[in-house]
Design a protein around this motif. Structure first.
Motif, PDB file in Angstrom:
ATOM      1  N   THR A 194       0.729  -3.934 -11.786  1.00 23.50           N
ATOM      2  CA  THR A 194       0.107  -4.722 -10.725  1.00 23.50           C
ATOM      3  C   THR A 194      -1.310  -5.132 -11.111  1.00 23.50           C
ATOM      4  O   THR A 194      -1.689  -6.299 -10.961  1.00 23.50           O
ATOM      5  CB  THR A 194       0.111  -3.912  -9.414  1.00 23.50           C
ATOM      6  N   TYR A 219       3.705   1.251 -11.564  1.00 25.45           N
ATOM      7  CA  TYR A 219       3.370   0.132 -10.671  1.00 25.45           C
ATOM      8  C   TYR A 219       1.883  -0.228 -10.731  1.00 25.45           C
ATOM      9  O   TYR A 219       1.520  -1.398 -10.790  1.00 25.45           O
ATOM     10  CB  TYR A 219       3.815   0.534  -9.246  1.00 25.45           C
ATOM     11  N   ASP A 244       8.596  -7.342  -8.302  1.00 21.64           N
ATOM     12  CA  ASP A 244       8.197  -6.052  -8.885  1.00 21.64           C
ATOM     13  C   ASP A 244       9.480  -5.276  -9.198  1.00 21.64           C
ATOM     14  O   ASP A 244       9.908  -4.419  -8.424  1.00 21.64           O
ATOM     15  CB  ASP A 244       7.320  -5.271  -7.887  1.00 21.64           C
ATOM     16  N   ALA A 277       4.669 -10.084  -3.641  1.00 24.58           N
ATOM     17  CA  ALA A 277       5.230  -9.279  -4.732  1.00 24.58           C
ATOM     18  C   ALA A 277       6.251  -8.264  -4.218  1.00 24.58           C
ATOM     19  O   ALA A 277       6.004  -7.061  -4.244  1.00 24.58           O
ATOM     20  CB  ALA A 277       4.097  -8.576  -5.465  1.00 24.58           C
ATOM     21  N   PRO A 278       7.385  -8.737  -3.742  1.00 22.48           N
ATOM     22  CA  PRO A 278       8.381  -7.782  -3.228  1.00 22.48           C
ATOM     23  C   PRO A 278       9.091  -7.036  -4.358  1.00 22.48           C
ATOM     24  O   PRO A 278       9.140  -7.519  -5.489  1.00 22.48           O
ATOM     25  CB  PRO A 278       9.377  -8.694  -2.500  1.00 22.48           C
ATOM     26  N   SER A 279       9.605  -5.871  -4.029  1.00 26.37           N
ATOM     27  CA  SER A 279      10.470  -5.146  -4.964  1.00 26.37           C
ATOM     28  C   SER A 279      11.908  -5.455  -4.559  1.00 26.37           C
ATOM     29  O   SER A 279      12.236  -5.338  -3.377  1.00 26.37           O
ATOM     30  CB  SER A 279      10.234  -3.639  -4.842  1.00 26.37           C
ATOM     31  N   ARG A 295       6.269 -13.024  -7.185  1.00 23.57           N
ATOM     32  CA  ARG A 295       6.444 -12.094  -8.305  1.00 23.57           C
ATOM     33  C   ARG A 295       7.384 -10.976  -7.883  1.00 23.57           C
ATOM     34  O   ARG A 295       7.185 -10.375  -6.824  1.00 23.57           O
ATOM     35  CB  ARG A 295       5.069 -11.520  -8.657  1.00 23.57           C
ATOM     36  N   ARG A 319      -1.038  -7.665   1.559  1.00 22.72           N
ATOM     37  CA  ARG A 319       0.107  -6.752   1.519  1.00 22.72           C
ATOM     38  C   ARG A 319      -0.016  -5.737   2.640  1.00 22.72           C
ATOM     39  O   ARG A 319      -0.996  -5.721   3.377  1.00 22.72           O
ATOM     40  CB  ARG A 319       0.197  -6.079   0.144  1.00 22.72           C
ATOM     41  N   ARG A 377      -0.355 -14.116  -3.999  1.00 24.12           N
ATOM     42  CA  ARG A 377       0.981 -13.798  -4.500  1.00 24.12           C
ATOM     43  C   ARG A 377       1.710 -12.959  -3.474  1.00 24.12           C
ATOM     44  O   ARG A 377       1.109 -12.217  -2.676  1.00 24.12           O
ATOM     45  CB  ARG A 377       0.894 -13.145  -5.862  1.00 24.12           C
ATOM     46  N   LEU A 380      -0.228   0.190   1.399  1.00 23.62           N
ATOM     47  CA  LEU A 380      -0.702   0.132   0.009  1.00 23.62           C
ATOM     48  C   LEU A 380      -2.229   0.151  -0.084  1.00 23.62           C
ATOM     49  O   LEU A 380      -2.782  -0.030  -1.168  1.00 23.62           O
ATOM     50  CB  LEU A 380      -0.120  -1.105  -0.687  1.00 23.62           C
TER      51      LEU A 380
HETATM   52  N1  GLU Z   1       6.247  -4.381  -4.690  1.00 22.57           N
HETATM   53  C1  GLU Z   1       5.486  -3.672  -3.711  1.00 22.57           C
HETATM   54  C2  GLU Z   1       6.294  -3.454  -2.470  1.00 22.57           C
HETATM   55  O1  GLU Z   1       7.219  -4.212  -2.234  1.00 22.57           O
HETATM   56  C3  GLU Z   1       4.275  -4.422  -3.229  1.00 22.57           C
HETATM   57  C4  GLU Z   1       3.302  -4.577  -4.285  1.00 22.57           C
HETATM   58  C5  GLU Z   1       2.009  -5.243  -3.909  1.00 22.57           C
HETATM   59  O2  GLU Z   1       1.968  -6.132  -3.050  1.00 22.57           O
HETATM   60  O3  GLU Z   1       1.064  -4.868  -4.560  1.00 22.57           O
HETATM   61  O4  GLU Z   1       5.997  -2.534  -1.750  1.00 22.57           O
END
Ligand code: GLU
Length: 318
Positions: free
Chosen positions: A202, A198, A60, A26-28, A58, A216, A24, A220
């Motif tokens: 997540t 988050y 976020d 998962a951008p914000s 997805r 990612r 996946r 993180l």
């Molecule tokens: N939404 C988070 C971000 O853009 C990333 C989340 C993830 O990949 O777990 O920094």
């Protein structure tokens, strides 16, 4: 601990993960995607496709004050422009609040959470100097549990971590292992203002969507431990994690911080097209020579998952 319907849903997702890998991105939607984000998207897509898996997009978007109008549409447009197609409908965390809330109440009923009234200010005063990640010392853990408002304020809800190591299967970054008490601390899953954290969303998503591979940014890496704690508390198995170093300009084209942060727009204005930018992103990971032009699909055809490990491990060390 979870209601039957949810238990069944997670079991079905775990089973589907056995059959078909899933990645996946998962951008914000807080602003334009910078090149580091897009490079992560490309690698996540590549790692998933090289396993014949499905790739999900997805958003976020739970932290609504930080969302920016138009950011979601821009993310979708950028990914399409780079030729990164995802499977199934776009997933928004804001539309899955009911799921997270059900999990949260189950955790609370099972005694896994406790209310915390420590203010940010109070915690800032005791946190480690020099920017080391603050570890919550557990002040409220052994207080009588009062979940209602006091002086007009609700408590945040923390997950009580079991002592010991939190471990995960790390494919790229430093080996995945942090001490729950010394390095992680009881994490907030529901903030005092009612926002769902988050880490909770997540972790629930990785499980309920049957995610096998999380690719990612290395920023993180430490966030993985609390997510693994939630996943394990729910009886699940964490995915594999690939934490990609933040953009280095040793390979590929040199980009200044400002250029990197600006995203695709200036590159498009310079006349670069999708294949030129895919080449640039892939070159920055040592996957193609600098100056290459190729589609994401062509990149996929040139690599196997096994072969990819060598340049990625070099890129992780630079
Ligand atoms: N939404 C988070 C971000 O853009 C990333 C989340 C993830 O990949 O777990 O920094």
């Amino acid at each position: 601990m979870l209601p039957d319907h949810l238990q069944q849903r997670l079991a079905a997702a775990a089973q589907q993960r056995q059959q078909c890998p899933r990645g996946r991105y998962a951008p914000s939607p807080t602003g334009p995607q910078h090149l580091g984000n897009l490079r992560t998207a490309l690698l996540s897509w590549l790692i998933t496709r090289l396993q014949g898996g499905e790739w999900l997009l997805r958003l976020d978007d739970l932290d609504t004050p930080r969302n920016r109008p138009g950011a979601e549409a821009a993310i979708v447009a950028d990914l399409r422009w780079l030729g990164l197609s995802w499977d199934g409908p776009l997933i928004r965390q804001s539309e899955r609040r009911g799921l997270y809330a059900t999990v949260l109440s189950s955790l609370r009923r099972a005694g896994a959470l406790y209310p915390c009234r420590c203010s940010r200010r109070m915690l800032a005063d005791i946190s480690a100097p020099h920017g080391a990640a603050p570890v919550y010392p557990g002040f409220c853990r052994h207080q009588p549990q009062a979940w209602g408002p006091q002086q007009g304020r609700l408590p945040s809800w923390r997950l009580a971590l079991q002592p010991g190591w939190l471990e995960w299967c790390e494919q790229l970054g430093p080996s995945g292992r942090l001490d729950a008490q010394d390095a992680v601390g009881d994490v907030v899953l529901r903030r005092a203002d009612g926002f769902l954290a988050y880490h909770l969303a997540t972790a629930v998503d990785e499980l309920s969507l049957g995610i096998s591979d999380v690719v990612r940014g290395a920023d993180l890496w430490a966030a993985t431990a609390p997510q693994v704690a939630v996943i394990e508390r729910l009886g699940g198995t964490p995915p594999r994690y690939w934490h990609l170093p933040l953009w280095q300009d040793a390979a590929g084209q040199r980009l200044s911080k400002r250029e990197q942060a600006a995203g695709l727009e200036p590159l498009r204005q310079q006349g670069l097209d999708g294949p030129a930018v895919v080449g640039m992103l892939a070159a920055s990971l040592g996957l193609v020579p600098p100056g290459s032009r190729l589609s994401a699909l062509e990149l996929q055809q040139q690599w196997s998952l096994e072969a990819l490990r060598q340049p990625l491990s070099v890129a992780s060390k630079t």
